[in-house]
Design a protein around this motif. Structure first.
Motif, PDB file in Angstrom:
ATOM      1  N   TRP A  35       1.253  -0.773  -0.216  1.00 29.73           N
ATOM      2  CA  TRP A  35      -0.083  -0.173  -0.105  1.00 29.73           C
ATOM      3  C   TRP A  35       0.690   1.139  -0.013  1.00 29.73           C
ATOM      4  CZ3 TRP A  35      -1.068   4.080   3.604  1.00 29.73           C
ATOM      5  CH2 TRP A  35      -1.452   4.693   3.627  1.00 29.73           C
ATOM      6  N   CYS A  36      -0.042   2.276  -0.717  1.00 30.18           N
ATOM      7  CA  CYS A  36       1.430   3.159  -1.084  1.00 30.18           C
ATOM      8  C   CYS A  36       0.103   4.522  -0.711  1.00 30.18           C
ATOM      9  CB  CYS A  36       2.457   3.522  -2.327  1.00 30.18           C
ATOM     10  SG  CYS A  36       2.475   5.427  -2.065  1.00 30.18           S
ATOM     11  N   PRO A  37       0.609   6.164  -0.023  1.00 26.12           N
ATOM     12  CA  PRO A  37      -0.755   6.247   0.211  1.00 26.12           C
ATOM     13  C   PRO A  37      -0.754   7.553  -1.279  1.00 26.12           C
ATOM     14  CG  PRO A  37       1.473   7.332   1.895  1.00 26.12           C
ATOM     15  CD  PRO A  37       0.871   5.638   1.625  1.00 26.12           C
ATOM     16  N   LEU A  38       0.431   7.969  -1.549  1.00 26.58           N
ATOM     17  CA  LEU A  38       0.660   8.704  -3.069  1.00 26.58           C
ATOM     18  C   LEU A  38      -0.410   7.595  -3.582  1.00 26.58           C
ATOM     19  CD1 LEU A  38       1.223  11.326  -4.529  1.00 26.58           C
ATOM     20  CD2 LEU A  38       3.558   9.567  -5.274  1.00 26.58           C
ATOM     21  N   PHE A  39      -0.566   6.816  -4.397  1.00 26.59           N
ATOM     22  CA  PHE A  39      -1.023   5.970  -5.163  1.00 26.59           C
ATOM     23  C   PHE A  39      -2.234   5.543  -4.735  1.00 26.59           C
ATOM     24  CE2 PHE A  39       2.686   5.901  -7.335  1.00 26.59           C
ATOM     25  CZ  PHE A  39       2.300   5.650  -8.891  1.00 26.59           C
ATOM     26  N   GLU A  40      -2.893   5.769  -3.439  1.00 23.41           N
ATOM     27  CA  GLU A  40      -4.315   5.333  -3.144  1.00 23.41           C
ATOM     28  C   GLU A  40      -5.065   6.341  -3.176  1.00 23.41           C
ATOM     29  OE1 GLU A  40      -7.545   4.544   0.352  1.00 23.41           O
ATOM     30  OE2 GLU A  40      -5.306   4.029   0.834  1.00 23.41           O
ATOM     31  N   LYS A  41      -4.013   7.669  -2.626  1.00 22.01           N
ATOM     32  CA  LYS A  41      -4.669   9.124  -3.012  1.00 22.01           C
ATOM     33  C   LYS A  41      -5.091   9.404  -4.496  1.00 22.01           C
ATOM     34  CE  LYS A  41      -3.876  13.938  -2.103  1.00 22.01           C
ATOM     35  NZ  LYS A  41      -3.064  15.131  -1.376  1.00 22.01           N
ATOM     36  N   ALA A  42      -3.544   9.200  -5.410  1.00 20.30           N
ATOM     37  CA  ALA A  42      -3.905   9.333  -7.192  1.00 20.30           C
ATOM     38  C   ALA A  42      -5.315   8.678  -8.015  1.00 20.30           C
ATOM     39  CB  ALA A  42      -2.361   9.517  -7.469  1.00 20.30           C
ATOM     40  N   ARG A  43      -5.327   7.240  -7.765  1.00 24.00           N
ATOM     41  CA  ARG A  43      -5.900   6.875  -8.716  1.00 24.00           C
ATOM     42  C   ARG A  43      -6.406   5.348  -7.752  1.00 24.00           C
ATOM     43  NH1 ARG A  43      -6.348   7.625 -13.216  1.00 24.00           N
ATOM     44  NH2 ARG A  43      -5.886   5.483 -13.493  1.00 24.00           N
ATOM     45  N   GLY A  44      -6.824   5.707  -6.296  1.00 26.35           N
ATOM     46  CA  GLY A  44      -7.030   5.087  -5.550  1.00 26.35           C
ATOM     47  C   GLY A  44      -6.955   3.630  -5.369  1.00 26.35           C
ATOM     48  N   MET A  45      -5.708   3.032  -5.467  1.00 30.28           N
ATOM     49  CA  MET A  45      -5.555   1.992  -6.195  1.00 30.28           C
ATOM     50  C   MET A  45      -5.320   2.051  -3.752  1.00 30.28           C
ATOM     51  SD  MET A  45      -1.840   0.367  -6.974  1.00 30.28           S
ATOM     52  CE  MET A  45      -2.189   1.257  -8.877  1.00 30.28           C
ATOM     53  N   LYS A  46      -6.435   0.865  -3.636  1.00 29.50           N
ATOM     54  CA  LYS A  46      -6.173   0.602  -1.646  1.00 29.50           C
ATOM     55  C   LYS A  46      -5.294  -0.430  -1.742  1.00 29.50           C
ATOM     56  CE  LYS A  46     -10.949   1.808  -0.733  1.00 29.50           C
ATOM     57  NZ  LYS A  46     -10.220   3.324  -0.567  1.00 29.50           N
TER      58      LYS A  46
END
Length: 279
Positions: free
Chosen positions: A30-41
């Motif tokens: 899990w990466c907070p940047l990619f959850e924020k940018a691309r919704g990748m949980k």
């Protein structure tokens, strides 16, 4: 044509002839940047492949249709955004970074720096794409080796100094290369601001060497780097930290032009809220 990039959880992605042919297992889930940018949980090979294909289709990465203009800031504080602001406002007069299809590139064009770096992750290997190289040259970029598209930040730093640039920002992923770049300062009039990028998994020995030589470090998923005490920190999930006065000045210059409200405060660093850290 073969290209290799490490991205989204430090997975190794291989592109051959315009197709994603290999995706390794990611090192983080899990990466907070990619959850924020691309919704990748959750980071999985399937989602990494999907993200790479999105970048190729939308921005032309690893294709002759590579976009290099009109990139919005991907993050408030990133390596390319920081170099862009530094060039725009005279804190640095050149940058040395990389671009798919071209390898190492020297430029004083802030728009080109952002165009190359905004959607770029850890580029490991690339093949020359003539259309991309020509676009870079048209935008006042100098490709270190047009025939091989070599990735060599040390040679790029030397070339920038030979071209007469004096204040040069250089991105690197390698602590030994950072140390070698510092040695160039003793041989030339150039001064380098070294920005360490793509640092996930950097061990304690290399983290110590990087901290001794870099001005700015992107704190990806490296526990050892996150124990270093910086002079300045921007961001909390994937922070950039400054370890020298030159690095601090470059990050503060960037802060002037971030399009959101900012909190400036004195406190012990690094500040790393548990809920925002990569897993």
């Amino acid at each position: 044509m073969r290209h290799v990039m490490e991205m989204v959880g430090n997975a190794r992605v291989v592109i051959e002839n315009g197709q994603v042919v290999e995706v390794s297992s990611p090192e983080i889930s899990w990466c907070p940047l990619f959850e924020k940018a691309r919704g990748m949980k959750e980071i999985t090979p399937e989602k990494i492949k999907e993200n790479m294909e999105f970048r190729m289709k939308t921005f032309g990465l690893f294709t002759p249709d590579r976009l290099l203009d009109d990139f919005e800031d991907f993050v408030g504080f990133g390596a390319s955004e920081t170099m862009m602001s530094g060039l725009q406002h005279g804190v640095i007069d050149a940058s040395v970074s990389v671009c798919d299809g071209a390898g190492t590139v020297i430029t004083d064009n802030p728009s080109l720096v952002q165009g190359m770096g905004a959607r770029m992750s850890g580029l490991v290997e690339t093949s020359p794409i003539p259309e991309t190289i020509q676009k870079i040259k048209d935008r006042n970029g100098i490709v270190l080796d047009e025939k091989t598209a070599v990735i060599d930040s040390l040679a790029g730093a030397k070339k920038a100094a030979e071209l007469g640039f004096k204040r040069i920002a250089v991105t690197t992923v390698d602590a030994e290369i950072a140390a070698d770049i510092r040695k160039i300062e003793k041989e030339t009039e150039a001064r380098f601001i070294i920005i360490a990028v793509h640092t996930t998994g950097l061990n304690r020995t290399k983290s110590k060497l990087m901290a001794e030589n870099a001005d700015i470090i992107t704190l990806c998923a490296s526990r050892a780097l996150r124990e270093i005490k910086p002079l300045l920190q921007v961001g909390t999930s994937v922070p950039l930290v400054a370890l020298t006065q030159a690095g601090r000045e470059l990050l503060l210059e960037r802060a002037k032009y971030v399009n959101s409200s900012l909190l400036v405060n004195t406190m012990p660093l690094p500040y790393l809220p548990e809920q925002k850290q990569p897993k």
